[in-house]
Design a protein around this motif. Structure first.
Motif, PDB file in Angstrom:
ATOM      1  N   LEU A   6       0.843  -1.197   0.000  1.00 51.31           N
ATOM      2  CA  LEU A   6       0.000   0.000   0.000  1.00 51.31           C
ATOM      3  C   LEU A   6       0.881   1.250   0.000  1.00 51.31           C
ATOM      4  O   LEU A   6       0.622   2.202  -0.707  1.00 51.31           O
ATOM      5  CB  LEU A   6      -0.892   0.018   1.238  1.00 51.31           C
ATOM      6  CG  LEU A   6      -2.213  -0.718   1.154  1.00 51.31           C
ATOM      7  CD1 LEU A   6      -2.924  -0.671   2.504  1.00 51.31           C
ATOM      8  CD2 LEU A   6      -3.091  -0.133   0.074  1.00 51.31           C
ATOM      9  N   ILE A   7       1.892   1.239   0.847  1.00 46.16           N
ATOM     10  CA  ILE A   7       2.789   2.382   0.975  1.00 46.16           C
ATOM     11  C   ILE A   7       4.174   1.946   0.504  1.00 46.16           C
ATOM     12  O   ILE A   7       4.876   1.232   1.208  1.00 46.16           O
ATOM     13  CB  ILE A   7       2.876   2.857   2.440  1.00 46.16           C
ATOM     14  CG1 ILE A   7       1.492   3.158   3.008  1.00 46.16           C
ATOM     15  CG2 ILE A   7       3.778   4.079   2.559  1.00 46.16           C
ATOM     16  CD1 ILE A   7       0.870   4.445   2.537  1.00 46.16           C
ATOM     17  N   ALA A  54      -0.964   2.562   6.369  1.00 44.65           N
ATOM     18  CA  ALA A  54      -1.401   3.579   5.415  1.00 44.65           C
ATOM     19  C   ALA A  54      -2.132   4.713   6.126  1.00 44.65           C
ATOM     20  O   ALA A  54      -1.880   5.899   5.854  1.00 44.65           O
ATOM     21  CB  ALA A  54      -2.304   2.949   4.345  1.00 44.65           C
ATOM     22  N   ALA A  78      -5.367  10.337   0.652  1.00 40.28           N
ATOM     23  CA  ALA A  78      -5.142   8.891   0.747  1.00 40.28           C
ATOM     24  C   ALA A  78      -5.941   8.159  -0.327  1.00 40.28           C
ATOM     25  O   ALA A  78      -5.419   7.266  -0.999  1.00 40.28           O
ATOM     26  CB  ALA A  78      -5.526   8.383   2.142  1.00 40.28           C
ATOM     27  N   LYS A  81      -4.213   8.759  -3.699  1.00 39.21           N
ATOM     28  CA  LYS A  81      -2.903   8.119  -3.853  1.00 39.21           C
ATOM     29  C   LYS A  81      -2.967   6.595  -3.773  1.00 39.21           C
ATOM     30  O   LYS A  81      -2.110   5.915  -4.321  1.00 39.21           O
ATOM     31  CB  LYS A  81      -1.927   8.638  -2.786  1.00 39.21           C
ATOM     32  CG  LYS A  81      -1.604  10.102  -2.910  1.00 39.21           C
ATOM     33  CD  LYS A  81      -0.739  10.370  -4.118  1.00 39.21           C
ATOM     34  CE  LYS A  81      -0.332  11.831  -4.196  1.00 39.21           C
ATOM     35  NZ  LYS A  81       0.537  12.076  -5.366  1.00 39.21           N
ATOM     36  N   LEU A  82      -3.962   6.071  -3.052  1.00 37.34           N
ATOM     37  CA  LEU A  82      -4.050   4.617  -2.868  1.00 37.34           C
ATOM     38  C   LEU A  82      -5.021   3.961  -3.845  1.00 37.34           C
ATOM     39  O   LEU A  82      -5.171   2.742  -3.832  1.00 37.34           O
ATOM     40  CB  LEU A  82      -4.448   4.288  -1.426  1.00 37.34           C
ATOM     41  CG  LEU A  82      -3.461   4.728  -0.354  1.00 37.34           C
ATOM     42  CD1 LEU A  82      -4.019   4.455   1.033  1.00 37.34           C
ATOM     43  CD2 LEU A  82      -2.105   4.055  -0.533  1.00 37.34           C
ATOM     44  N   ARG A  85      -4.433   0.557  -5.470  1.00 39.20           N
ATOM     45  CA  ARG A  85      -3.561  -0.250  -4.602  1.00 39.20           C
ATOM     46  C   ARG A  85      -4.381  -1.033  -3.589  1.00 39.20           C
ATOM     47  O   ARG A  85      -3.868  -1.949  -2.959  1.00 39.20           O
ATOM     48  CB  ARG A  85      -2.580   0.640  -3.833  1.00 39.20           C
ATOM     49  CG  ARG A  85      -1.595   1.359  -4.709  1.00 39.20           C
ATOM     50  CD  ARG A  85      -0.641   2.145  -3.830  1.00 39.20           C
ATOM     51  NE  ARG A  85       0.139   3.064  -4.644  1.00 39.20           N
ATOM     52  CZ  ARG A  85       1.422   3.322  -4.456  1.00 39.20           C
ATOM     53  NH1 ARG A  85       2.072   2.732  -3.472  1.00 39.20           N
ATOM     54  NH2 ARG A  85       2.052   4.162  -5.232  1.00 39.20           N
ATOM     55  N   ALA A  86      -5.610  -0.599  -3.371  1.00 32.49           N
ATOM     56  CA  ALA A  86      -6.471  -1.261  -2.384  1.00 32.49           C
ATOM     57  C   ALA A  86      -7.873  -1.348  -2.955  1.00 32.49           C
ATOM     58  O   ALA A  86      -8.287  -0.470  -3.715  1.00 32.49           O
ATOM     59  CB  ALA A  86      -6.485  -0.454  -1.084  1.00 32.49           C
ATOM     60  N   LEU A  91     -10.057   0.723   1.126  1.00 29.93           N
ATOM     61  CA  LEU A  91      -9.814   2.158   1.008  1.00 29.93           C
ATOM     62  C   LEU A  91     -10.790   2.945   1.881  1.00 29.93           C
ATOM     63  O   LEU A  91     -10.395   3.903   2.552  1.00 29.93           O
ATOM     64  CB  LEU A  91      -9.955   2.565  -0.464  1.00 29.93           C
ATOM     65  CG  LEU A  91      -9.198   3.782  -0.950  1.00 29.93           C
ATOM     66  CD1 LEU A  91      -7.755   3.786  -0.485  1.00 29.93           C
ATOM     67  CD2 LEU A  91      -9.264   3.860  -2.464  1.00 29.93           C
TER      68      LEU A  91
END
Length: 140
Positions: A6-7, A54, A78, A81-82, A85-86, A91
Motif C-alpha cells: 500500500l505504501i 497507510a 489517501a 494516492k491509494l 492499490r487497495a 480504502l
C-alpha cells in the motif's frame, strides 16, 4: 494490485516531505515514526497491519493549523494516492480511520477486526498523552 505494498518507498518519500514542512510542530515525521513503531509493537493484534500503516502515513498529511478539515483533506489525499492499490472497502476503512482522528470516535464498522484496528490506531495517535513527562513536555 493486491500484492504490491500500500505504501511504497516513493509514497513514503512524498509523504515525508509533507511532514517535514515548515510550521509542523507535532504533526511531523517524528509523530509518524512513533506511531509506526507502536503499530509494529502491536502488529500481532492488528487485522490489517498494512491498512493501519497507510492510515498512519496519511492521517496528518494535510495540516493547516487554521483549517477545520485537515482530516477530510488527508483522507481525500489517501483515497487519491491509494486508488488502484487497495480494493474500495479497504480504502473506505483507511479513509474512515483518518477522518476519525478529528474526533477520536471509533468509526461504526460492522466488522469486529476493523473496529479493533481503528480503536488501536486512534489510541496510537493519542499515545503522546500517556508518554513520559519529558516526552510530553517536548510535544507541548
Amino acid at each position: 494490485m493486491e500484492n504490491e505494498p500500500l505504501i511504497d518507498d516513493a509514497l513514503k518519500s512524498e509523504l515525508s516531505a509533507l511532514y517535514r514542512a515548515q510550521g509542523r510542530h507535532y504533526h511531523n515525521l517524528a509523530h509518524i515514526e512513533a506511531m509506526l513503531a507502536l503499530a509494529g509493537d502491536y502488529r500481532g493484534l492488528l487485522g490489517d497491519p498494512e491498512a493501519i500503516e497507510a492510515a498512519i502515513w496519511f492521517h496528518d498529511a494535510i495540516y493547516d493549523s487554521k483549517a477545520k478539515d485537515n482530516e477530510a483533506q488527508s483522507a481525500a489525499l489517501a483515497e487519491k494516492k491509494l486508488a488502484g492499490r487497495a480494493n474500495p472497502s479497504r480504502l473506505n476503512r483507511i479513509s474512515a480511520m483518518i477522518v476519525a482522528t478529528a474526533t477520536h470516535q471509533v468509526p461504526p464498522f460492522e466488522d469486529a477486526a476493523a473496529t479493533r484496528d481503528a480503536s488501536l490506531f486512534l489510541d496510537m495517535d493519542l499515545s503522546i498523552l500517556g508518554a513520559a513527562p519529558d516526552a510530553f513536555d517536548a510535544y507541548e
